[in-house]
Design an enzyme around this catalytic site. Structure first.
Site, short mmCIF file in Angstrom:
data_model
loop_
_atom_site.label_atom_id
_atom_site.label_comp_id
_atom_site.label_asym_id
_atom_site.label_seq_id
_atom_site.Cartn_x
_atom_site.Cartn_y
_atom_site.Cartn_z
N CYS A 131 0.81 -1.22 0.00
CA CYS A 131 0.00 0.00 0.00
C CYS A 131 0.85 1.27 0.00
CB CYS A 131 -0.94 -0.01 1.20
SG CYS A 131 -2.04 -1.42 1.16
N HIS A 271 -3.85 6.84 2.57
CA HIS A 271 -4.15 5.52 2.00
C HIS A 271 -5.55 5.12 2.46
CE1 HIS A 271 -4.00 1.45 0.79
NE2 HIS A 271 -3.92 0.97 2.01
N ASN A 301 -10.16 -0.65 -0.88
CA ASN A 301 -8.70 -0.54 -0.77
C ASN A 301 -8.06 -1.06 -2.06
OD1 ASN A 301 -6.00 -0.73 -0.15
ND2 ASN A 301 -6.28 -1.79 1.79
O1 UT7 Z 1 -4.04 -1.72 3.17
C1 UT7 Z 1 -3.24 -2.57 3.91
C2 UT7 Z 1 -3.45 -2.31 5.33
N1 UT7 Z 1 -4.67 -2.97 5.75
C3 UT7 Z 1 -5.37 -2.39 6.69
O2 UT7 Z 1 -5.06 -1.32 7.11
C4 UT7 Z 1 -6.55 -3.16 7.27
C5 UT7 Z 1 -6.56 -3.02 8.76
N2 UT7 Z 1 -7.61 -3.76 9.41
C6 UT7 Z 1 -8.93 -3.49 9.30
O3 UT7 Z 1 -9.31 -2.61 8.55
C7 UT7 Z 1 -9.89 -4.21 10.19
O4 UT7 Z 1 -9.19 -4.92 11.17
C8 UT7 Z 1 -10.85 -5.17 9.45
C9 UT7 Z 1 -11.84 -4.38 8.61
C10 UT7 Z 1 -10.07 -6.13 8.57
C11 UT7 Z 1 -11.65 -5.98 10.46
O5 UT7 Z 1 -12.39 -5.11 11.31
P1 UT7 Z 1 -12.34 -5.30 12.89
O6 UT7 Z 1 -13.22 -4.28 13.46
O7 UT7 Z 1 -10.89 -5.29 13.30
O8 UT7 Z 1 -12.99 -6.70 13.08
P2 UT7 Z 1 -12.38 -7.96 13.82
O9 UT7 Z 1 -11.29 -8.56 13.03
O10 UT7 Z 1 -12.12 -7.59 15.25
O11 UT7 Z 1 -13.64 -8.93 13.80
C12 UT7 Z 1 -14.81 -8.66 14.57
C13 UT7 Z 1 -15.88 -9.67 14.16
C14 UT7 Z 1 -15.35 -11.10 14.08
O12 UT7 Z 1 -16.36 -11.98 14.49
P3 UT7 Z 1 -16.31 -12.71 15.93
O13 UT7 Z 1 -15.02 -13.45 15.96
O14 UT7 Z 1 -16.35 -11.57 16.91
O15 UT7 Z 1 -17.51 -13.57 15.91
C15 UT7 Z 1 -15.12 -11.27 12.62
O16 UT7 Z 1 -15.16 -12.63 12.21
O17 UT7 Z 1 -16.35 -9.34 12.86
C16 UT7 Z 1 -16.29 -10.50 12.05
N3 UT7 Z 1 -16.10 -10.12 10.67
C17 UT7 Z 1 -17.14 -9.90 9.82
N4 UT7 Z 1 -18.46 -9.92 10.00
C18 UT7 Z 1 -19.25 -9.66 8.94
C19 UT7 Z 1 -14.94 -9.93 9.99
N5 UT7 Z 1 -15.20 -9.62 8.71
C20 UT7 Z 1 -16.55 -9.58 8.59
C21 UT7 Z 1 -17.40 -9.33 7.52
N6 UT7 Z 1 -18.74 -9.36 7.74
N7 UT7 Z 1 -16.95 -9.03 6.28
#
Ligand code: UT7
Length: 349
Positions: A131, A271, A301
């Site tokens: 990125c 970004h 992204n």
């Molecule tokens: O460009 C390169 C750099 N990349 C980034 O900067 C990305 C950085 N990370 C993020 O943007 C976020 O961490 C994510 C968008 C990837 C995830 O968001 P989060 O708020 O950190 O969610 P999480 O990983 O803590 O997950 C919370 C819950 C989980 O469920 P459980 O385990 O609590 O039951 C996930 O499985 O949300 C669930 N989850 C989803 N639910 C519905 C994760 N993805 C999804 C989804 N739809 N697409």
């Protein structure tokens, strides 16, 4: 006592000593026509529009058709960039392509682009910084312009992230889009151009965001395909925390290096990985909405393409004018961190 004014001869001499800066003098972009909304992903994974919009800020993203490579997105973006400036392809000296989704392992996508354009005088290479790729490539290209080695450098940020997405992994497949942005760097003597940059790498972060197989360490095999090792893998929360901290830290450092303060920044193009990361950086920098570009809702992204697509959005919305101080910052796989401050040229759309 009145200070003695410098003589005209001295003024001319000292100006002549100042190396030219590298300014962005043209731009082009390409987005594949297929637009996917959040609902589209419900047929593959347990997700919904509400979760995606509130947790990421994404509403739609463009995906290329299967079998379309990065060079095919980069080519129309680069052509638009050259046509806008009224240049022929043989007037380019160097092409740098930032990408983590090259058409193939080798030759470099930059070489394929050179051939597509017919840029017969240009040498070309790829740069891999995920990125942060475009910010890295911009500052690398600027060195050739500032040193006087080259007059025209084409810098492209392109990724076809859809080619490495696991459509059964809801934590990654909804995040990414495809796109390309190209800018032209030329020497500027009017005070516009690249003022400062700061880049950083923390290689210990590699495991948090990567594509495990396909390289020399794990060449493609039935096993690597069965284990889905040719797809992007991310530990979202670890990347999120690092990005929130580094987006602001690097931005502050780059602004200081440019001899400016946060309040002097006229436009910030971060970004576009997650709206919550962008908002956190904006708050830490104390910038109002009017000074921050956010187009993640439309494009998702797009990895190396987010910043040039952000510049394009800024120009479409008439939010950049000559002399503006533009801050661009990215954090990505590696971990890589890149931030640059540029004084805007006369370029408009
Ligand atoms: O460009 C390169 C750099 N990349 C980034 O900067 C990305 C950085 N990370 C993020 O943007 C976020 O961490 C994510 C968008 C990837 C995830 O968001 P989060 O708020 O950190 O969610 P999480 O990983 O803590 O997950 C919370 C819950 C989980 O469920 P459980 O385990 O609590 O039951 C996930 O499985 O949300 C669930 N989850 C989803 N639910 C519905 C994760 N993805 C999804 C989804 N739809 N697409």
């Amino acid at each position: 006592m009145e200070m003695e004014r410098p003589s005209l001869a001295w003024s001319i001499y000292s100006t002549a000593l100042m190396p030219p800066r590298a300014a962005i003098t043209s731009i082009g972009r390409y987005l594949p026509p297929r637009v996917l909304d959040n609902k589209y992903f419900e047929q593959f994974v347990a997700t919904n529009d509400e979760w995606i919009r509130t947790r990421t800020g994404i509403t739609t993203r463009h995906h290329a058709e299967k079998g379309v490579g990065s060079s095919e997105l980069a080519t129309p973006a680069a052509r638009e960039c050259l046509e806008r400036r009224g240049l022929g392809p043989d007037e380019i000296d160097l092409i740098i392509v930032a990408t983590v989704t090259p058409d193939m392992m080798f030759p470099a996508t930059a070489c394929l682009l050179q051939a597509n354009l017919g840029a017969t005088r240009a040498w070309a290479f790829d740069l891999s910084a995920a990125c942060s790729g475009f910010v890295y490539a911009l500052t690398v290209g600027a060195q050739f312009v500032e040193s006087g080695a080259h007059k025209r450098v084409l810098v492209v940020g392109v990724d076809v992230m859809s080619s490495i997405l696991d459509f059964q992994d809801r934590t990654t497949c909804i995040l990414f889009g495809d796109g390309a942005g190209a800018v032209l760097l030329e020497p500027a003597e009017d005070g516009t151009g690249l003022l400062a940059f700061t880049h950083e790498v923390d290689g210990t972060g590699g495991a948090y965001l990567h594509m495990p197989a396909g390289g020399s360490l794990r060449p493609p095999s039935h096993e690597t395909v069965d284990q889905k090792l040719h797809f992007i893998r991310q530990e979202g929360q670890a990347v999120f925390k690092y990005a929130v901290r580094k987006m602001a830290e690097a931005s502050v450092l780059a602004v200081e290096k440019a001899g400016l303060q946060n309040k002097d920044i006229d436009l910030f193009i971060p970004h576009q990985a997650n709206i919550r990361i962008i908002d956190a950086a904006q708050t830490r920098l104390g910038l109002p909405d009017s000074k921050v570009i956010k187009n993640i809702a439309k494009y998702g992204n797009t990895t190396a393409a987010t910043i040039p697509l952000g510049i394009y959005t800024a120009l479409e919305e008439k939010r950049l004018k000559k002399g503006d101080n533009l801050l661009m910052t990215a954090v990505g796989a590696g971990f890589t961190v890149g931030s640059a401050v540029l004084r805007w040229s006369t370029l408009t759309l």
